[in-house]
Design a protein around this motif. Structure first.
Motif, mmCIF file in Angstrom:
data_model
loop_
_atom_site.group_PDB
_atom_site.id
_atom_site.type_symbol
_atom_site.label_atom_id
_atom_site.label_comp_id
_atom_site.label_asym_id
_atom_site.label_seq_id
_atom_site.Cartn_x
_atom_site.Cartn_y
_atom_site.Cartn_z
ATOM 1 N N PHE A 193 0.825 -1.213 0.000
ATOM 2 C CA PHE A 193 0.000 0.000 0.000
ATOM 3 C C PHE A 193 0.859 1.263 0.000
ATOM 4 O O PHE A 193 0.713 2.121 -0.873
ATOM 5 C CB PHE A 193 -0.924 -0.016 1.218
ATOM 6 C CG PHE A 193 -1.778 1.209 1.349
ATOM 7 C CD1 PHE A 193 -2.844 1.414 0.500
ATOM 8 C CD2 PHE A 193 -1.508 2.163 2.323
ATOM 9 C CE1 PHE A 193 -3.637 2.546 0.609
ATOM 10 C CE2 PHE A 193 -2.291 3.298 2.442
ATOM 11 C CZ PHE A 193 -3.356 3.491 1.584
ATOM 12 N N ALA A 194 1.751 1.375 0.980
ATOM 13 C CA ALA A 194 2.580 2.584 1.088
ATOM 14 C C ALA A 194 3.526 2.713 -0.100
ATOM 15 O O ALA A 194 3.783 3.821 -0.577
ATOM 16 C CB ALA A 194 3.364 2.560 2.390
ATOM 17 N N ALA B 120 -2.068 1.758 14.180
ATOM 18 C CA ALA B 120 -3.339 1.038 14.303
ATOM 19 C C ALA B 120 -3.137 -0.461 14.439
ATOM 20 O O ALA B 120 -4.004 -1.166 14.972
ATOM 21 C CB ALA B 120 -4.227 1.322 13.088
ATOM 22 N N THR B 121 -1.992 -0.969 13.968
ATOM 23 C CA THR B 121 -1.741 -2.407 14.022
ATOM 24 C C THR B 121 -0.779 -2.809 15.127
ATOM 25 O O THR B 121 -0.524 -3.998 15.312
ATOM 26 C CB THR B 121 -1.152 -2.887 12.679
ATOM 27 O OG1 THR B 121 0.069 -2.170 12.397
ATOM 28 C CG2 THR B 121 -2.135 -2.648 11.543
ATOM 29 N N ILE C 158 -8.850 -0.612 8.218
ATOM 30 C CA ILE C 158 -8.795 -1.943 7.601
ATOM 31 C C ILE C 158 -7.591 -2.722 8.123
ATOM 32 O O ILE C 158 -7.711 -3.886 8.542
ATOM 33 C CB ILE C 158 -8.754 -1.830 6.070
ATOM 34 C CG1 ILE C 158 -10.097 -1.326 5.535
ATOM 35 C CG2 ILE C 158 -8.411 -3.185 5.440
ATOM 36 C CD1 ILE C 158 -10.119 -1.120 4.039
ATOM 37 N N PHE C 159 -6.427 -2.098 8.127
ATOM 38 C CA PHE C 159 -5.228 -2.753 8.640
ATOM 39 C C PHE C 159 -5.350 -2.999 10.141
ATOM 40 O O PHE C 159 -4.904 -4.033 10.645
ATOM 41 C CB PHE C 159 -3.992 -1.905 8.345
ATOM 42 C CG PHE C 159 -3.469 -2.044 6.949
ATOM 43 C CD1 PHE C 159 -2.739 -3.162 6.570
ATOM 44 C CD2 PHE C 159 -3.710 -1.070 5.996
ATOM 45 C CE1 PHE C 159 -2.254 -3.299 5.289
ATOM 46 C CE2 PHE C 159 -3.229 -1.189 4.704
ATOM 47 C CZ PHE C 159 -2.498 -2.306 4.341
ATOM 48 N N GLY C 160 -5.932 -2.035 10.860
ATOM 49 C CA GLY C 160 -6.073 -2.195 12.300
ATOM 50 C C GLY C 160 -6.991 -3.346 12.665
ATOM 51 O O GLY C 160 -6.677 -4.144 13.552
ATOM 52 N N ILE C 161 -8.124 -3.454 11.976
ATOM 53 C CA ILE C 161 -9.058 -4.540 12.250
ATOM 54 C C ILE C 161 -8.479 -5.880 11.818
ATOM 55 O O ILE C 161 -8.626 -6.893 12.509
ATOM 56 C CB ILE C 161 -10.399 -4.275 11.537
ATOM 57 C CG1 ILE C 161 -11.076 -3.045 12.151
ATOM 58 C CG2 ILE C 161 -11.317 -5.485 11.628
ATOM 59 C CD1 ILE C 161 -12.326 -2.594 11.417
#
Length: 232
Positions: free
Chosen positions: A81-82, A217-218, A124-127
């Motif tokens: 992504f990044a 978040a992760t 999304i990444f955190g969940i």
């Protein structure tokens, strides 16, 4: 003079005006896909690497190394992504040297879309990393009183990302326009060089900030570096 590609109408399709922002965005995406396909078409263990493949591997390793320094955990899923954000912004800004090409990153609609993609990617990444409960819990840390402030902070990230990228690209265009009216035969070369430098820096900063937001978040709650309160 038009400083934003939103004001440049390239053609009209079924009554809809298609501006330079849309056209140039698709040009950049087509170049990224085409170059990747050409370099990786013979990507097999039995085929010796050529200079293009070596260059691509160096770029990927550099991006992965930078992300690993920020995340301190599995960086491959974040790198896709990044890294894509970095390559898109960098190529858009590098194509500024092409006469008549207006980089899509000089449009607020493009920078807002990039920032929105980061805002969507963070939860999304955190969940995906810790589950819905763990991600929602971060909004009430260190206490439930901070809930509205943490929510506002999430949205302010996207606004700051969009304005930061748009402002830097547009400021360069404005300065170039002023200097060109003063000395049109001398300053273009200097401004092109400065534009390339600032364009790469902005691509790097945007990708790193997106990585920091995703890694926060992760991250595990007891991680000493990536705690919620340690975020910029």
């Amino acid at each position: 003079m038009q400083l934003t590609p939103d004001d440049i109408v390239v053609f009209t399709l079924a009554g809809w005006e298609v501006n330079a922002t849309i056209v140039n965005t698709w040009i950049v995406m087509a170049l990224l896909v085409g170059i990747s396909m050409l370099i990786t078409r013979n990507l097999r263990p039995d085929v010796p690497p050529n200079r293009w493949r070596t260059t691509l591997e160096v770029i990927v390793k550099l991006i992965q190394g930078q992300i690993e320094e920020v995340t301190r955990n599995s960086a491959r899923h974040v790198m896709y992504f990044a890294g894509t954000l970095f390559l898109f912004i960098a190529l858009s800004n590098l194509m500024l040297v092409i006469p008549g090409f207006s980089p899509p990153t000089s449009s607020l609609s493009t920078t807002a879309a990039l920032a929105l993609s980061v805002l969507v990617a963070v939860p999304i990444f955190g969940i995906a990393s810790g589950g819905v409960g763990h991600y929602l819990k971060t909004f009430i840390e260190p206490s439930i009183i901070m809930l509205p402030f943490n929510i506002i902070g999430e949205f302010s990230r996207g606004i700051s990302l969009a304005i930061r990228l748009y402002g830097n690209v547009m400021s360069g265009a404005v300065i170039a326009a002023i200097l060109l009216t003063v000395a049109p035969f001398f300053f273009p070369v200097i401004m092109d060089m400065l534009g390339l430098l600032t364009g790469m820096i902005q691509a790097y900063i945007f990708a790193i900030l997106a990585t920091v937001y995703i890694s926060s978040a992760t991250a595990e709650p007891d991680h000493p570096v990536l705690k919620k309160e340690d975020k910029p």
